[in-house]
Motif scaffolding. Structure first.
Motif, PDB file in Angstrom:
ATOM      1  N   ASP A   1      -1.241 -35.196 -27.221  1.00  0.00           N
ATOM      2  CA  ASP A   1      -0.728 -36.537 -27.448  1.00  0.00           C
ATOM      3  C   ASP A   1      -0.498 -37.253 -26.121  1.00  0.00           C
ATOM      4  O   ASP A   1      -0.876 -38.420 -25.957  1.00  0.00           O
ATOM      5  N   ILE A   2       0.125 -36.532 -25.197  1.00  0.00           N
ATOM      6  CA  ILE A   2       0.395 -37.124 -23.883  1.00  0.00           C
ATOM      7  C   ILE A   2      -0.918 -37.450 -23.181  1.00  0.00           C
ATOM      8  O   ILE A   2      -1.085 -38.526 -22.606  1.00  0.00           O
TER       9      ILE A   2
ATOM     10  N   ARG B   1     -10.700 -57.329 -15.044  1.00  0.00           N
ATOM     11  CA  ARG B   1     -10.673 -58.726 -15.501  1.00  0.00           C
ATOM     12  C   ARG B   1     -10.121 -59.624 -14.391  1.00  0.00           C
ATOM     13  O   ARG B   1     -10.664 -60.674 -14.093  1.00  0.00           O
TER      14      ARG B   1
ATOM     15  N   ASN C   1      -3.850 -38.108 -24.540  1.00  0.00           N
ATOM     16  CA  ASN C   1      -4.494 -39.272 -25.160  1.00  0.00           C
ATOM     17  C   ASN C   1      -3.834 -40.573 -24.736  1.00  0.00           C
ATOM     18  O   ASN C   1      -4.509 -41.560 -24.441  1.00  0.00           O
ATOM     19  N   GLU C   2      -2.508 -40.542 -24.691  1.00  0.00           N
ATOM     20  CA  GLU C   2      -1.796 -41.761 -24.350  1.00  0.00           C
ATOM     21  C   GLU C   2      -2.052 -42.145 -22.892  1.00  0.00           C
ATOM     22  O   GLU C   2      -2.268 -43.313 -22.572  1.00  0.00           O
TER      23      GLU C   2
ATOM     24  N   ARG D   1       8.842 -41.280 -25.227  1.00  0.00           N
ATOM     25  CA  ARG D   1       8.772 -40.022 -25.998  1.00  0.00           C
ATOM     26  C   ARG D   1      10.167 -39.498 -26.318  1.00  0.00           C
ATOM     27  O   ARG D   1      10.425 -38.991 -27.402  1.00  0.00           O
TER      28      ARG D   1
ATOM     29  N   GLU E   1      -9.122 -51.852 -17.103  1.00  0.00           N
ATOM     30  CA  GLU E   1      -9.731 -53.034 -17.718  1.00  0.00           C
ATOM     31  C   GLU E   1      -9.034 -54.303 -17.215  1.00  0.00           C
ATOM     32  O   GLU E   1      -9.675 -55.296 -16.877  1.00  0.00           O
ATOM     33  N   ASP E   2      -7.723 -54.213 -17.141  1.00  0.00           N
ATOM     34  CA  ASP E   2      -6.910 -55.325 -16.684  1.00  0.00           C
ATOM     35  C   ASP E   2      -7.294 -55.726 -15.267  1.00  0.00           C
ATOM     36  O   ASP E   2      -7.443 -56.908 -14.950  1.00  0.00           O
TER      37      ASP E   2
ATOM     38  N   ARG F   1     -10.468 -48.549 -27.893  1.00  0.00           N
ATOM     39  CA  ARG F   1      -9.832 -47.231 -27.783  1.00  0.00           C
ATOM     40  C   ARG F   1      -8.587 -47.111 -28.667  1.00  0.00           C
ATOM     41  O   ARG F   1      -7.985 -48.124 -29.046  1.00  0.00           O
TER      42      ARG F   1
ATOM     43  N   TYR G   1      -1.212 -44.407  -9.449  1.00  0.00           N
ATOM     44  CA  TYR G   1      -0.519 -43.755 -10.576  1.00  0.00           C
ATOM     45  C   TYR G   1       0.178 -42.472 -10.127  1.00  0.00           C
ATOM     46  O   TYR G   1       1.180 -42.065 -10.686  1.00  0.00           O
TER      47      TYR G   1
ATOM     48  N   TYR H   1       1.318 -49.723 -22.397  1.00  0.00           N
ATOM     49  CA  TYR H   1       0.939 -50.633 -21.313  1.00  0.00           C
ATOM     50  C   TYR H   1       1.340 -52.065 -21.608  1.00  0.00           C
ATOM     51  O   TYR H   1       1.757 -52.805 -20.726  1.00  0.00           O
TER      52      TYR H   1
ATOM     53  N   TRP I   1      -0.513 -43.925 -33.932  1.00  0.00           N
ATOM     54  CA  TRP I   1      -1.770 -44.176 -33.224  1.00  0.00           C
ATOM     55  C   TRP I   1      -2.591 -45.169 -34.029  1.00  0.00           C
ATOM     56  O   TRP I   1      -2.716 -45.026 -35.247  1.00  0.00           O
TER      57      TRP I   1
ATOM     58  N   GLU J   1      -7.123 -46.540 -19.047  1.00  0.00           N
ATOM     59  CA  GLU J   1      -8.255 -47.420 -19.371  1.00  0.00           C
ATOM     60  C   GLU J   1      -7.807 -48.865 -19.502  1.00  0.00           C
ATOM     61  O   GLU J   1      -8.475 -49.777 -19.019  1.00  0.00           O
ATOM     62  N   ASP J   2      -6.653 -49.063 -20.135  1.00  0.00           N
ATOM     63  CA  ASP J   2      -6.101 -50.411 -20.244  1.00  0.00           C
ATOM     64  C   ASP J   2      -5.868 -51.019 -18.872  1.00  0.00           C
ATOM     65  O   ASP J   2      -6.190 -52.176 -18.615  1.00  0.00           O
ATOM     66  N   MET J   3      -5.266 -50.215 -17.995  1.00  0.00           N
ATOM     67  CA  MET J   3      -4.935 -50.718 -16.660  1.00  0.00           C
ATOM     68  C   MET J   3      -6.198 -51.069 -15.886  1.00  0.00           C
ATOM     69  O   MET J   3      -6.257 -52.098 -15.205  1.00  0.00           O
TER      70      MET J   3
ATOM     71  N   THR K   1       7.010 -35.693 -14.673  1.00  0.00           N
ATOM     72  CA  THR K   1       7.869 -36.670 -15.347  1.00  0.00           C
ATOM     73  C   THR K   1       8.000 -36.356 -16.841  1.00  0.00           C
ATOM     74  O   THR K   1       8.962 -36.764 -17.476  1.00  0.00           O
ATOM     75  N   TYR K   2       7.043 -35.610 -17.389  1.00  0.00           N
ATOM     76  CA  TYR K   2       7.125 -35.263 -18.814  1.00  0.00           C
ATOM     77  C   TYR K   2       7.872 -33.963 -19.057  1.00  0.00           C
ATOM     78  O   TYR K   2       8.140 -33.595 -20.187  1.00  0.00           O
TER      79      TYR K   2
ATOM     80  N   SER L   1      -5.550 -43.626 -22.602  1.00  0.00           N
ATOM     81  CA  SER L   1      -5.698 -44.999 -23.087  1.00  0.00           C
ATOM     82  C   SER L   1      -4.951 -45.962 -22.161  1.00  0.00           C
ATOM     83  O   SER L   1      -5.413 -47.080 -21.922  1.00  0.00           O
ATOM     84  N   THR L   2      -3.834 -45.531 -21.587  1.00  0.00           N
ATOM     85  CA  THR L   2      -3.108 -46.397 -20.653  1.00  0.00           C
ATOM     86  C   THR L   2      -3.941 -46.675 -19.409  1.00  0.00           C
ATOM     87  O   THR L   2      -4.045 -47.823 -18.957  1.00  0.00           O
TER      88      THR L   2
END
Lengths: 340, 109
Positions: free
Chosen positions: A23-24, A41, A26-27, B57, A37-38, B75, A59, B34, B69, A33-35, A68-69, A30-31
């Motif tokens: 889960d961590i 742009r 995946n998150e 979390r 992409e940002d 994505r 990061y 994000y 999710w 990738e978002d960053m 941190t987790y 996706s974070t």
């Protein structure tokens, strides 16, 4: 996107397996990738490897991110630490002292023939003590690490988390708090003395190797062992006293009086041991009979042993006497404080 | 890297205390990590990712948030939203915050 994939895998490798690692991952993926992409742009062109690297650098290292987790970055936490330290102190000192005594007895009774043998006996003894202490340390730490992880916080409330009543301050402070290791050590030592003097008397003799065979030279005479029943009673009383101290955690009037009685009994027995027939079997005659010593040195050593045994008992009696006087003074002071 | 300026550490501590309240207050509508980070930043609160994600979390484990999710655009993203329990806790936290601000204003005036 290859770098991000590898980065996420690196972070994941450092996360606990069972606590939602996927889960961590995946998150995080996706974070990132978002960053990215940002940033692309904002920059007005597609993300390249440079941009990816800059992002990952910002990061932070995979170790840092994984940390941190991690909800528990310690082996034994603050909740358990004081108890852990206390148990560690008791266990390590008991293990060290008991092994020192046992090794000392072994070396003394085997009386190695040469200096080299003596040194190797001492060396072996010390190295076995060190490895025993290290494994005791490891065992205690392991037990506490397991408790830390698998015992829920509410089931293992430490002393200071329990409800504390300020009224406990109203009571007269007793100056005589018992440190927990004192009665424990006293019980262990007394039990060892009981065991040796009653069941392993050969340990009290000297084993001498001459002419290809071992001779045992007893250290103590029957005149000493006649007093064993009384000595046993004082030792058992000593164990009972320390058991009480372990439970109550402090000296009181009754325990003080009890300990004075035991000490007086000890002094009385000591008096009879000094004034009665010799208690040590090491005499010029027995030493000469071993064939190791010439008549002159047997004479000197034998006399020293005779005087030494009396001297040691006299010293113990003297120290016990001082203890009795100190305890007496303290009891009288407490009595006058309470009367005031 | 260790922070060497003691004052810097004090300021970090001060800010750390309010992040939970800030996050709960902004998750009336669902956000993914994000987007929440950007939202907080737009409102003037810069939060480190290394602080925010583990915090989300933890709040979920405490039952104050819930997450799901969702696959959208390119994505999958994990969306967080305040839970029923979180909605009950929020007014209490707000009240606490108001009282802290009142007290500190009085002291610092």
């Amino acid at each position: 996107m290859k770098l991000i994939d590898r980065y996420v895998t690196e972070v994941g490798r450092r996360l606990p397996l069972l606590k939602g690692r996927r889960d961590i991952e995946n998150e995080l993926h996706s974070t990132l990738e978002d960053m990215l992409e940002d940033r692309a742009r904002k920059a007005g062109h597609p993300a390249g490897e440079d941009m990816e690297m800059a992002l990952l650098k910002e990061y932070g290292s995979p170790q840092k991110v994984a940390a941190t987790y991690n909800p528990m970055p310690y082996l034994v936490g603050p909740r358990m630490y004081p108890v852990y330290l206390m148990v560690l102190r008791i266990v390590l000192s008991v293990v060290t002292i008991v092994l020192l005594v046992v090794t000392g007895i072994q070396i003394a009774t085997q009386s190695p023939a040469t200096g080299g043998q003596l040194f190797s006996a001492i060396g072996n003894g010390l190295s076995s003590i060190i490895s025993a202490v290290i494994s005791a340390f490891g065992m205690v730490t392991l037990v506490f690490a397991i408790l830390e992880r698998y015992v829920p916080a509410e089931e293992l409330k430490m002393e200071d988390e329990k409800e504390w009543d300020p009224a406990s301050l109203m009571k007269e402070p007793e100056p005589a708090e018992v440190k927990i290791w004192e009665p424990i050590l006293a019980i262990i030592f007394t039990a060892i003395l009981l065991a040796i003097f009653n069941f392993n008397r050969e340990l009290l003799g000297f084993h001498i190797f001459t002419d290809g065979k071992w001779t045992v030279l007893p250290g103590l005479t029957d005149a000493f062992f006649r007093w064993m029943p009384l000595i046993n009673i004082t030792w058992i009383a000593e164990i009972i006293l320390n058991g009480i101290l372990l439970r109550t955690g402090r000296w009181g009037l009754a325990t003080h009086l009890f300990s004075i009685v035991i000490k007086i009994a000890g002094i009385v027995i000591g008096y009879f041991l000094i004034t009665g027939p010799s208690i040590t079997a090491l005499t010029p005659e027995t030493l000469q009979a071993t064939g190791i010593f010439d008549p002159d040195s047997a004479q000197i050593l034998g006399t020293m042993a005779q005087q030494g045994a009396r001297g040691i008992i006299a010293l113990i009696m003297f120290l016990e006497g001082i203890d009795i006087v100190k305890t007496g003074i303290r009891l009288v002071r407490q009595g006058s404080l309470q009367a005031a | 890297m260790a922070n060497t300026d003691p004052l810097e550490n004090v300021m970090l501590e001060l800010r750390r205390g309010i992040i939970v309240l800030a996050v709960l207050s902004q998750l009336g509508q669902e956000q993914y990590g994000y987007s929440l980070l950007k939202l907080l930043s737009d409102l003037g609160l810069e939060v480190d990712q290394g602080t925010l994600y583990p915090l989300l979390r933890r709040l979920e484990a405490q039952g104050l948030l819930q997450s799901v999710w969702k696959l959208e655009e390119a994505r999958p993203r994990r969306y967080y939203v305040i839970s029923a329990e979180g909605k009950k806790a929020l007014p209490r936290l707000k009240k606490e915050w108001t009282s802290i601000v009142t007290i500190m204003d009085r002291m610092l005036a």
